[in-house]
Design a protein around this motif. Structure first.
Motif, short mmCIF file in Angstrom:
data_model
loop_
_atom_site.label_atom_id
_atom_site.label_comp_id
_atom_site.label_asym_id
_atom_site.label_seq_id
_atom_site.Cartn_x
_atom_site.Cartn_y
_atom_site.Cartn_z
N VAL A 64 0.83 -1.20 0.00
CA VAL A 64 0.00 0.00 0.00
C VAL A 64 0.87 1.25 0.00
CG1 VAL A 64 -1.68 1.34 1.32
CG2 VAL A 64 -1.97 -1.13 1.07
N VAL A 65 1.87 1.29 0.90
CA VAL A 65 2.73 2.46 1.02
C VAL A 65 3.51 2.71 -0.27
CG1 VAL A 65 4.79 3.35 2.20
CG2 VAL A 65 2.89 2.41 3.52
N ARG A 66 3.97 1.63 -0.91
CA ARG A 66 4.76 1.76 -2.14
C ARG A 66 3.92 1.60 -3.40
NH1 ARG A 66 8.75 4.76 -0.52
NH2 ARG A 66 9.93 3.86 1.21
N ARG A 67 2.59 1.69 -3.27
CA ARG A 67 1.69 1.60 -4.42
C ARG A 67 1.94 0.33 -5.21
NH1 ARG A 67 -1.69 5.47 -2.55
NH2 ARG A 67 -0.73 7.53 -2.45
N GLY A 68 1.88 -0.82 -4.51
CA GLY A 68 2.25 -2.08 -5.10
C GLY A 68 1.20 -2.75 -5.97
N GLY A 69 0.09 -2.09 -6.25
CA GLY A 69 -0.90 -2.68 -7.13
C GLY A 69 -2.16 -3.07 -6.38
N GLY A 70 -3.31 -2.50 -6.81
CA GLY A 70 -4.56 -2.73 -6.11
C GLY A 70 -5.01 -4.17 -6.14
N MET A 71 -4.84 -4.86 -7.27
CA MET A 71 -5.29 -6.24 -7.37
C MET A 71 -4.49 -7.15 -6.43
SD MET A 71 -7.82 -6.20 -9.35
CE MET A 71 -8.01 -7.97 -9.55
N ARG A 72 -3.23 -6.88 -6.32
CA ARG A 72 -2.38 -7.69 -5.43
C ARG A 72 -2.78 -7.49 -3.97
NH1 ARG A 72 4.24 -7.33 -5.50
NH2 ARG A 72 4.67 -9.16 -4.17
N VAL A 73 -3.01 -6.24 -3.59
CA VAL A 73 -3.44 -5.94 -2.23
C VAL A 73 -4.80 -6.57 -1.95
CG1 VAL A 73 -4.11 -4.10 -0.63
CG2 VAL A 73 -2.10 -3.81 -2.08
N ALA A 74 -5.72 -6.43 -2.91
CA ALA A 74 -7.06 -6.99 -2.73
C ALA A 74 -7.01 -8.50 -2.56
CB ALA A 74 -7.94 -6.62 -3.94
N GLY A 75 -6.15 -9.17 -3.32
CA GLY A 75 -6.02 -10.62 -3.21
C GLY A 75 -5.57 -11.06 -1.83
N ILE A 76 -4.62 -10.31 -1.25
CA ILE A 76 -4.14 -10.64 0.09
C ILE A 76 -5.22 -10.38 1.13
CG2 ILE A 76 -2.47 -10.01 1.89
CD1 ILE A 76 -0.45 -9.42 -0.35
N LEU A 77 -5.94 -9.25 0.99
CA LEU A 77 -6.98 -8.92 1.96
C LEU A 77 -8.13 -9.93 1.93
CD1 LEU A 77 -7.25 -5.02 1.77
CD2 LEU A 77 -5.98 -6.43 3.41
N ARG A 78 -8.43 -10.46 0.76
CA ARG A 78 -9.49 -11.49 0.70
C ARG A 78 -9.08 -12.74 1.46
NH1 ARG A 78 -10.27 -9.41 -4.67
NH2 ARG A 78 -8.82 -10.97 -5.53
N ARG A 79 -7.80 -13.02 1.52
CA ARG A 79 -7.31 -14.19 2.27
C ARG A 79 -7.24 -13.88 3.76
NH1 ARG A 79 -2.04 -16.24 -0.83
NH2 ARG A 79 -2.38 -18.06 0.51
N LEU A 80 -7.04 -12.61 4.10
CA LEU A 80 -7.03 -12.22 5.51
C LEU A 80 -8.45 -12.13 6.08
CD1 LEU A 80 -4.30 -9.41 5.43
CD2 LEU A 80 -4.03 -11.75 6.26
N ALA A 81 -9.40 -11.75 5.23
CA ALA A 81 -10.80 -11.61 5.67
C ALA A 81 -11.69 -12.31 4.64
CB ALA A 81 -11.16 -10.13 5.78
N PRO A 82 -11.80 -13.64 4.72
CA PRO A 82 -12.52 -14.40 3.69
C PRO A 82 -13.98 -13.99 3.51
CG PRO A 82 -11.23 -15.86 5.10
CD PRO A 82 -11.19 -14.51 5.74
N GLY A 83 -14.60 -13.45 4.52
CA GLY A 83 -16.00 -13.08 4.40
C GLY A 83 -16.24 -11.71 3.82
#
Length: 458
Positions: free
Chosen positions: A208-227
């Protein structure tokens, strides 16, 4: 029609959900990294008595060998922190594990003291780079309510790995020679580095801080919060996103009230490692010189590291309940008392082992707890640098400890005198971390808001 873009604070997602399988995987993989880091850091202390015998080298002549990796550790940590804040925690971590594994394996083929000393310095570069990035990555995946304890559990891998060096060394070295300890310490990290490439995610806060790509961040967050439904079109933020765009990571360690805390962390880690690395590097040699067997000496070294593991867990528990700074300062104070007790028990082998265990309990336990404290103290864009520079500056204390053991032996100091003197830097560490807790500037979990993560008060 106006479409409102969802704004997601990734730290809130981490804090507001149960610990996921992905987070447990990150903690486990980082635990394995620091476990092998601990083994490869401590193994030279257990190999040293066998090397001195095999190569007919007097113990004081081992000073350069025992301190070489510490110079590498300092350089590796100081370089790796800013690099990881720029290119990512995962990349630096994988490279560092492969580096220290390959060079430890090469150490098994050394034929003289000079070759082994050079290899230990180069090995230290990888060892020094691995630990701060494992600590930072773990902290950034842990929810605030469990962060202190989980980071400490991960970091306990280091003391367990160091203890494994003692217990495994006590078995392998007499049976298969000193080279066997390096074979184990080289092959295991190389296998782990290969696994990290596919199994370890990058820090979502770093992305997020280094603007690493929204899709990549979203993919990780879906695994952190499956619901929770998270798309790559969302705007992802962290509490310190604005600060990250404005300053370099190294300069940030001395801005916005961080300077006094940074100085206290450096001083505490320096004093603590001075004590720990003198004991870790020279305890087997000191106790064999006092008349105990090589096998017994290795086991006593392992007891020190095992005590540190148990102590770290208790100190972490106390940090969340009674105040982080108070818990760590008290542990250092009790460590100073215990190391004096150990000094007078060399003639009582039955009492020596539990006393050394308790010295490790308080000294290594408090030292381990400094890593979650530092990880919580600094903002995301400077977190790897802050942790790494604390570890790196502290390594100079480790270097002084490893070198001073040989110097004091050369001056004729005995086991009792050397250990009694170690109470002084242990008291210095207690005073420095107590002062940080009283400082009214940048306070962890206190009344002022910080850009870092959160721990207990005090």
């Amino acid at each position: 029609m106006n479409v409102t873009t969802e704004r997601i604070d990734v730290q809130n997602v981490i804090d507001g959900n149960p610990i996921s399988r992905l987070q447990m995987r990150v903690i486990l993989l980082c635990f394995l990294v620091v476990f092998l880091d601990g083994y490869d850091t401590a193994v030279i202390g257990f190999v040293a008595p066998a090397l001195a015998k095999a190569w007919s080298v007097p113990p004081p002549a081992l000073k350069p060998l025992l301190s070489a990796a510490l110079f590498g550790l300092a350089a590796g940590a100081l370089a790796a922190g800013p690099l990881a804040d720029r290119i990512g925690r995962k990349v630096v971590l994988v490279i560092s594990v492969a580096l220290f594994g390959g060079l430890t394996l090469l150490s098994a083929f050394a034929t003289d003291l000079t070759q082994l000393t050079i290899l230990r310095f180069l090995t230290g570069l990888g060892l020094g780079a691995a630990m701060p990035n494992a600590t930072t990555l773990t902290a950034e995946y842990c929810p605030a309510r469990h962060r202190s304890f989980l980071v400490t559990v991960m970091f306990c891998g280091f003391t367990l790995g160091s203890a494994g060096g003692g217990f495994l060394g006590g078995f392998l070295i007499p049976a298969y020679g000193w080279q066997s300890a390096f074979w184990v310490g080289g092959l295991a990290p190389l296998a782990l580095a290969a696994a990290l490439i596919t199994l370890l995610p990058e820090s979502v806060q770093f992305l997020v801080v280094r603007r690493g790509g929204g899709m990549r961040v979203a993919g990780i967050l879906r695994r952190l919060a499956p619901g929770r439904a998270v798309t790559g079109d969302a705007v992802f933020v962290t509490p310190d996103l604005g600060a990250a765009q404005a300053r370099s990571s190294l300069g940030s360690l001395f801005q916005n009230g961080l300077a006094a805390g940074t100085a206290c962390l450096w001083l505490t880690y320096f004093m603590g490692l001075l004590v720990i690395f003198l004991l870790r590097s020279w305890l087997p040699t000191l106790v064999t010189g006092a008349g105990l067997s090589l096998e017994r000496a290795a086991m006593l070294g392992g007891a020190f590291e095992l005590g540190g593991t148990v102590g770290a867990l208790l100190v972490a528990w106390c940090m969340d309940r009674f105040g982080a700074h108070r818990a760590i300062a008290l542990s250092y104070l009790l460590g100073a008392v215990t190391v004096c007790v150990v000094a007078y028990l060399v003639a009582a082998p039955l009492l020596l082992a539990p006393a050394i265990f308790m010295a490790g309990f308080f000294l290594s336990g408090s030292q381990t707890s400094l890593s979650p404290l530092a990880a919580a103290f600094y903002p995301t864009h400077a977190r790897a640098t802050g942790v790494a520079w604390m570890l790196g500056m502290g390594r100079f204390g480790g270097i002084l400890g490893a070198l001073s053991g040989g110097v004091l032996l050369g001056l004729g100091w005995d086991f009792q005198a050397i250990l009694t003197a170690l109470a002084v830097p242990a008291l210095g560490a207690a005073a420095a971390i107590w002062f940080k807790g009283r400082w009214r500037g940048r306070e962890i979990g206190g009344g002022q808001q910080t850009a870092g993560l959160q721990l207990g008060h005090g």
